[in-house]
Design a protein around this motif. Sequence first.
Motif, PDB file in Angstrom:
ATOM      1  N   PRO A   1      -5.624   5.682  -1.526  1.00  0.00           N
ATOM      2  CA  PRO A   1      -4.809   5.892  -0.327  1.00  0.00           C
ATOM      3  C   PRO A   1      -5.173   7.153   0.459  1.00  0.00           C
ATOM      4  O   PRO A   1      -4.539   7.457   1.462  1.00  0.00           O
ATOM      5  CB  PRO A   1      -3.396   6.014  -0.899  1.00  0.00           C
ATOM      6  CG  PRO A   1      -3.600   6.597  -2.255  1.00  0.00           C
ATOM      7  CD  PRO A   1      -4.900   6.014  -2.762  1.00  0.00           C
TER       8      PRO A   1
ATOM      9  N   MET B   1       1.826   5.574  -6.817  1.00  0.00           N
ATOM     10  CA  MET B   1       1.156   4.571  -5.991  1.00  0.00           C
ATOM     11  C   MET B   1       1.687   3.174  -6.290  1.00  0.00           C
ATOM     12  O   MET B   1       1.848   2.346  -5.390  1.00  0.00           O
ATOM     13  CB  MET B   1      -0.350   4.635  -6.213  1.00  0.00           C
ATOM     14  CG  MET B   1      -1.006   5.871  -5.618  1.00  0.00           C
ATOM     15  SD  MET B   1      -2.680   6.172  -6.262  1.00  0.00           S
ATOM     16  CE  MET B   1      -3.523   4.659  -5.816  1.00  0.00           C
TER      17      MET B   1
ATOM     18  N   ALA C   1       1.019   1.148  -2.857  1.00  0.00           N
ATOM     19  CA  ALA C   1      -0.015   1.780  -2.050  1.00  0.00           C
ATOM     20  C   ALA C   1      -1.282   0.927  -1.987  1.00  0.00           C
ATOM     21  O   ALA C   1      -1.512   0.047  -2.808  1.00  0.00           O
ATOM     22  CB  ALA C   1      -0.340   3.165  -2.616  1.00  0.00           C
TER      23      ALA C   1
ATOM     24  N   GLU D   1       1.645  -0.172   3.631  1.00  0.00           N
ATOM     25  CA  GLU D   1       1.327   0.592   2.425  1.00  0.00           C
ATOM     26  C   GLU D   1       2.192   1.831   2.214  1.00  0.00           C
ATOM     27  O   GLU D   1       2.229   2.355   1.108  1.00  0.00           O
ATOM     28  CB  GLU D   1      -0.148   1.007   2.443  1.00  0.00           C
ATOM     29  CG  GLU D   1      -0.544   1.839   3.661  1.00  0.00           C
ATOM     30  CD  GLU D   1      -2.033   2.132   3.725  1.00  0.00           C
ATOM     31  OE1 GLU D   1      -2.771   1.620   2.854  1.00  0.00           O
ATOM     32  OE2 GLU D   1      -2.462   2.870   4.633  1.00  0.00           O
ATOM     33  N   HIS D   2       2.889   2.312   3.216  1.00  0.00           N
ATOM     34  CA  HIS D   2       3.680   3.544   3.051  1.00  0.00           C
ATOM     35  C   HIS D   2       5.030   3.287   2.395  1.00  0.00           C
ATOM     36  O   HIS D   2       5.614   4.191   1.820  1.00  0.00           O
ATOM     37  CB  HIS D   2       3.902   4.234   4.404  1.00  0.00           C
ATOM     38  CG  HIS D   2       2.644   4.708   5.047  1.00  0.00           C
ATOM     39  ND1 HIS D   2       2.589   5.133   6.359  1.00  0.00           N
ATOM     40  CD2 HIS D   2       1.380   4.831   4.565  1.00  0.00           C
ATOM     41  CE1 HIS D   2       1.355   5.502   6.654  1.00  0.00           C
ATOM     42  NE2 HIS D   2       0.604   5.315   5.577  1.00  0.00           N
TER      43      HIS D   2
END
Length: 504
Positions: free
Chosen positions: A155, A164, A169, A462-463
């Motif tokens: 990431p 993650m 992530a 992804e956040h």
Amino acid sequence: MALRRVLGLGRALGCRSCCSKHPLPPDFVEALRAVVGGPNVSTATAVREQHGHDESMHTCAPPDAVVWPQAVGQVQELAALCYRHRMPMVPFGTGTGLEGGVNAVQGGVCFDLSRMDAITELSLEDFSVVVEPGVTRKALNSHLRGTGLWFPVDPGADASLCGMAATGASGTNAVRYGTMRPNVLNLRVVLPDGRLLHTAGPGRQARWAPGGRAGLGGGCAGARSPAPRRKRAAGYDLTSLFVGSEGTLGFLTQATLRLHPLPEATAATTAAFPSVRAAVACTVQVLQAAVPVARIEFLDEVMAGACSRFSGLELPAAATLLLELHGSRHSLAEQQRQTEEIVLLNGGSGLAWAEEPEERGRLWAMRHNAWYAALALRPGCQGYSTDVCVPISRLPNVVVETKRDLQDSGLTGPMVGHVGDGNFHCLLIFDPQDPAEAQRVHAFTQRLGRRALAAGGTCTGEHGVGLGKRALLLEELGQEGLDTLRRIKAALDPHNLMNPGKVL
């Protein structure tokens, strides 16, 4: 504070600022110390503030105490203690999140898991390794040096691997090797009341079959032996339930991860394009041609110019793709030929392949420093990153519409993205003392989120949801979907003690 209210980053119900005080009962603090020892408990203001925020712009919300367990049994005892006292609990890894996931909006106890850092059960034959939550991705890959294997999910930040997993992530390698979700095979979870759960069964190693298409980490021409694909059809997929749960269901105290063979050969390049649409269209065509690209990253002309100045690498201020290919030396030549043809068909130029590790390292360091390059565009200003993801078929139009929206809004928002899987970010740089600009930023982020949803995408690739995307989550899942999540949460955490105020 007015700025954060405008951006939707203000305090949630029950959230407290860094300066507020909420002392815990002395007997409760002593009970914490009895579990982990006095040096592993802190109520100092500076320590609490350090653990009350991540890299996002959400207002610091410190816990009332911080504890450092060093074994899973201690996590269980601490969780059971907090559960009996109805004390909120917040997991903490490295604090590199971007959505306020560690902010203790209702106070309580922060569990800093960084001192649980064992790497165990490395199996070269099964392509797997077991890590504790204090292990970061760089530490794991350093440990794997010389084995011929690596963990590719990257990431950018040197985040903790369990963190993650908690945020779901991904990063620059996801187009080839997948996100965290398919790369987590088992999790050891401490539930809110202290009970222990192994999501795929205790000590369970799934059977394996040869891997398939490159998009899931194997099977392409030129790879070394593909990483095996684990097979399992026993019951509900509890592992996937906890991946992306953002600390709201339990503590991830151990993860069994899927490893991948290192490629024999690697080559990276940049290509400049006459327009944003041409660059994104090239991305779609590379994927449609089944080129097993390992990374394909997009920079708009503003981001390319900023990265060039910040990192000292010469890039034209044009829409740019950064590409990396993995394979055998023989197959790499064919992949390069295919890629060059597609780039040229879309008006791309400037291809120069870098195969030496040092040269490739400089290229990807430039990409990973994009956030700081964006901040350097307006010194003294602050940044806020969006995180939408859309189907590849809709990506060209959504990116072009977003670019036009940025320009019409008069905002500084260089665009960067993992466009191989439809995920891109606008790094919005704005003056924190200008409420009118902050209002434009807020309006833009809402339009972008809804544009992604209308295109069949998601508000966060992804956040994670954290504090700031809860309203968009309702629009994405619908009321019944959100209610189902709430019922799952209530079944595992009936008193809403695990990271309250996040996601739901």
